[in-house]
Design a protein around this motif. Sequence first.
Motif: not given
Lengths: 343, 343, 343, 343
Positions: C281-293, C248-261
């Motif tokens: 339509a908003k050219e959103i980028e969804l990026r996973g992030t995992f741990r660190f180095h 639900h949080a992810l869906r909500a984010a899609l509506d408030v992140v700007r195009p290209g966000g």
Amino acid sequence: MKAVMIHAARDLRIADVAATAPGPGQVRVRIGAGGICGSDLHYYQHGGFGVIRLKEPMVLGHEVAGTVEALGEGVSHVAVGARVAVSPSLPCGVCRFCQRGLQQHCLDMRFYGSAMRFPHVHGAFREAVVCEAVQVHEVTGDVSLGEAAMAEPLAVCLHAARRAGPLLGARVLVTGSGPIGVLAAIAARRAGAAEIVVTDIANQPLAYARSAGADAALNTAAHPEVLDPYKADKGQFDVCLEASGNGHALRAALDVVRPGGVIVTLGLGGEVSLPLNTVVAKEIELRGTFRFHEEFGLAVRMISRKLVDVKPLISHTMAVDDALVAFELAGDRSQAMKVQLSF
Amino acid sequence: MKAVMIHAARDLRIADVAATAPGPGQVRVRIGAGGICGSDLHYYQHGGFGVIRLKEPMVLGHEVAGTVEALGEGVSHVAVGARVAVSPSLPCGVCRFCQRGLQQHCLDMRFYGSAMRFPHVHGAFREAVVCEAVQVHEVTGDVSLGEAAMAEPLAVCLHAARRAGPLLGARVLVTGSGPIGVLAAIAARRAGAAEIVVTDIANQPLAYARSAGADAALNTAAHPEVLDPYKADKGQFDVCLEASGNGHALRAALDVVRPGGVIVTLGLGGEVSLPLNTVVAKEIELRGTFRFHEEFGLAVRMISRKLVDVKPLISHTMAVDDALVAFELAGDRSQAMKVQLSF
Amino acid sequence: MKAVMIHAARDLRIADVAATAPGPGQVRVRIGAGGICGSDLHYYQHGGFGVIRLKEPMVLGHEVAGTVEALGEGVSHVAVGARVAVSPSLPCGVCRFCQRGLQQHCLDMRFYGSAMRFPHVHGAFREAVVCEAVQVHEVTGDVSLGEAAMAEPLAVCLHAARRAGPLLGARVLVTGSGPIGVLAAIAARRAGAAEIVVTDIANQPLAYARSAGADAALNTAAHPEVLDPYKADKGQFDVCLEASGNGHALRAALDVVRPGGVIVTLGLGGEVSLPLNTVVAKEIELRGTFRFHEEFGLAVRMISRKLVDVKPLISHTMAVDDALVAFELAGDRSQAMKVQLSF
Amino acid sequence: MKAVMIHAARDLRIADVAATAPGPGQVRVRIGAGGICGSDLHYYQHGGFGVIRLKEPMVLGHEVAGTVEALGEGVSHVAVGARVAVSPSLPCGVCRFCQRGLQQHCLDMRFYGSAMRFPHVHGAFREAVVCEAVQVHEVTGDVSLGEAAMAEPLAVCLHAARRAGPLLGARVLVTGSGPIGVLAAIAARRAGAAEIVVTDIANQPLAYARSAGADAALNTAAHPEVLDPYKADKGQFDVCLEASGNGHALRAALDVVRPGGVIVTLGLGGEVSLPLNTVVAKEIELRGTFRFHEEFGLAVRMISRKLVDVKPLISHTMAVDDALVAFELAGDRSQAMKVQLSF
């Protein structure tokens, strides 16, 4: 009303210019504070720089903040009485660079206090200025107009920090500890730099760098070897922000920036001789940075919200009637960091 | 077995060196073709370049391809008889640059035919070379060993093209029409450049650029104003690939690259004087590019699959016994593009 | 010596494990503090997550700091007695991901307290741990071992902030106000975010976000419309750091992140249904992030130099003998933010 | 004059619309060829898609090319008689997205044949269209108007290729072998992809992919395991261009794209359920791509200069009077790739 006008090198006068009313889409701002910038000094000391020369008297000044005095028709984003910083930059909005988000390269730019165009674009060292609504950014929170007037040089440095790429965790060298160098250090810290070393050839400016949070502030004239440890393993800095405009500083940076590192040059130095083979063999990126666009509004917000503290850099504030003394002082690095005029 | 050994400037000899068997993890490759590179020429003409000087006789050559002759223990990715290109580059794999994917900056690099280390690392202009398995990349498809030996300079240019950032649709200027310049044009086209202009100061090299698909190939010595139309509106090229190593070419590029554009410097020129204010005011990015890493395998695949055509650049092929003549020829731009030795 | 060992869901025991001496290249660290992480909780509550299940008893814990007790042969970068944070991550260094600087995707990773491999890799909730020298990072300055033990989750969030791209001046939404969400807000601020809004469905966690400097901390369960103003003009946030793992949080984010966000997802949610047409339509980028180095060392430096303040997040510190109580408490969001064990 | 007008689902009519003269800054283009796009089909088959529904009759069509018939005042960049492709896209130029170079997200966009606004913006399936000068791009070289009309879908795919980041040397998976999928493969090859695999669930479309140069074209319905070898070592593709709009294709892509890889989604699929933990653990980037801006002119140049060959994709050309038959045919993947109308 009073204005600070440059007629020729060393010929600075307090002039009387007419006050005008704001037209549609314009705002009249009563100026409260105005910082003297390196380019103002260049006009004062040399009558211009490079191929850009004064051809007629011009009002100087492009680092200003004040209070909204009157609104033209259709302006609603600020109210009379609001405290604002005024952007000196007015791109055309329609050229190919403006349409690509590169407004700082506008083919028809108007910039306060610049002799690039003829007739010159007058600056904002005057009791009041009439400007376009988009130039006016409201200052909120408990900050002075002097701090707000630092938005312009801070915007330059925020733009430079962005040009450097992501700085979170970076080791950053700043060469040159004048107002731009120290603001660049502040911007780099705000952007997440983990370590910041500032260099200069004089001690007084370095003291300001230290007070602004630099991890080290080093005098490379007094101690020419002071950067040697950073040469280890092909170089230790991820990024250099070159704010001295001096070729020696740039050459020195090539030896201490790591392979694949970035050098952002803020200083408008002239001819500089570089060992291009070092740039090649270390795959260094040398990036120019010029002015700003949306970073002006960002600078105002960051000062307003106290996400940066620019106050310690304002070394002197003098009345506009003492402009000549102020310009002399601004040119003396042993005394002054940022000298501002009050109106 | 025969090897092409440099003893000092102008002292090139066909030597007899011992053949060895491949140890565990190694491969012995019978060399079929080897291209003479600019750095080979530097050793031949000047005994080195910059601070890198010959201190002992060294086998030259790092652009080679051949046939697998014998496999050491544990090598299985190629078979005896396979046709392969051999990468001259052997990074350590453990230093901080190798672990960041910047193997070209390895702190303990071994590179064929280079006097950077002492003892020098011998090159591959010899009848057979024993190398590590990772250096060996199989050539597939209907291409000659001469073409396969072009993988090394092509890899340099693919890496340079990547350093330029995305090129799809870009307008690209290539300055310098030697083998690296023309391969850079080929790489830029492969990466999607929409328009490619190549410049040089001699006509013969420009003919090769034309045959490789450049949209225009311009002689800037014969027609100094030929680039002037590209100065319009602050510059028309998105990217310049500087492959001449010449300061004049680099200066000229600053005037025709658009604000925010990129200049990638491939040429190991020495001291170059630049108008830094142009770099700053146009926010140009000057990026060094050095060698390659994973682009070597990519170059072999692209040649094998005919995604690029490097054949037209091989202007001469000469027997190893004629190495001296071949080196003289390689230095004559009015005749030669790429001169290869056959073994 | 004592260790906190998980046998199965809800079966956590204080075990007695053997102490060993450090071999060559190793360090023995006496553990001082260890934070309970969400994945520790998953093993405790569910015996694993997704396809990763406990197949044998395993020592938990991967957020630890302590004091160097003994050095194996050849280790010199820390001294006995030094206070250190221990990275739980040990990539192989040679696979194709390690050689590209993507060590978090190592094909042969060893990670403390993880049942991904079999035999499982034991964790560091024990009185002492013997680890490789590269895992040990010295803590300097006036910070507690509890703060130092926050280096691991902070490293996760610094890596996530880097995945988001440059944040200087960005408007950032953080969804989920648990330890990772609040540390993500701290990392975003450190990276220069100009405005940070944190959301959650409970008030207690939001109080921590506020104390960590969020500009706003909003309860989306109590006030479902609270994000509506951010939907204006196709969305107002440049970046969302999704730390709730909730669809639900992810869906909500899609509506408030700007195009290209950009939306960076830190949470290991399972199946999530998304309106893909909004992403398109908003050219959103969804990026996973995992741990660190390399961000682990960076986290230690940032905590040591007080460039971030993680202390307010440590809500409870309990003796190792009370591990069972501590784990129950760690699962109660109405009381706990970060619960640490002391040894 | 004739126009192809949609009244409701399955209610397509040849209407008679008035011809108008070009005003200042406008151009009248006599249409020669117009391609039927997926969105045209959606209006025909369903009366709209998602929340976008027909509310009044609307002329369809946005992939058109023709001949300049008349020029309004002040237009000089094309001459009467010139062959041109017409961009269907007319952003406002002044909103915050236009001023950032994100014109495809214009807050006041006018796009041909789209029911997003009301009144709807009519399309270009008509004998002549009057458009703004900036929409008109001259076609040079020996290409047909049919090929020129492919500029629009090619622009979509060039934009998608740019969204993927640098593709030089990349291994690319294209899911969905319709016109957009095959053009995406062509764009990826033009951008330097070293290996391209196209998948679909039908054989006929895959034949087009093969003829367009795909290295492999695989039927995932007939052979569900055909992508399994690409799952090795966490995934083998650097990039996936998802052009099917199908959730199953997207899920499959997650398993064969390498850690850190990119999936660009072109297809306007609706709700899709994704295993978010895979996105997280592999740090995959899922990027939407939407329409184009400057890529339209680029597409015209690339077609004109034969840097791409779109001709093989034009499977059928039918007279405008047969529009109904053409629309039925366009919906039949077993027969048609791109169906164009001729005027």
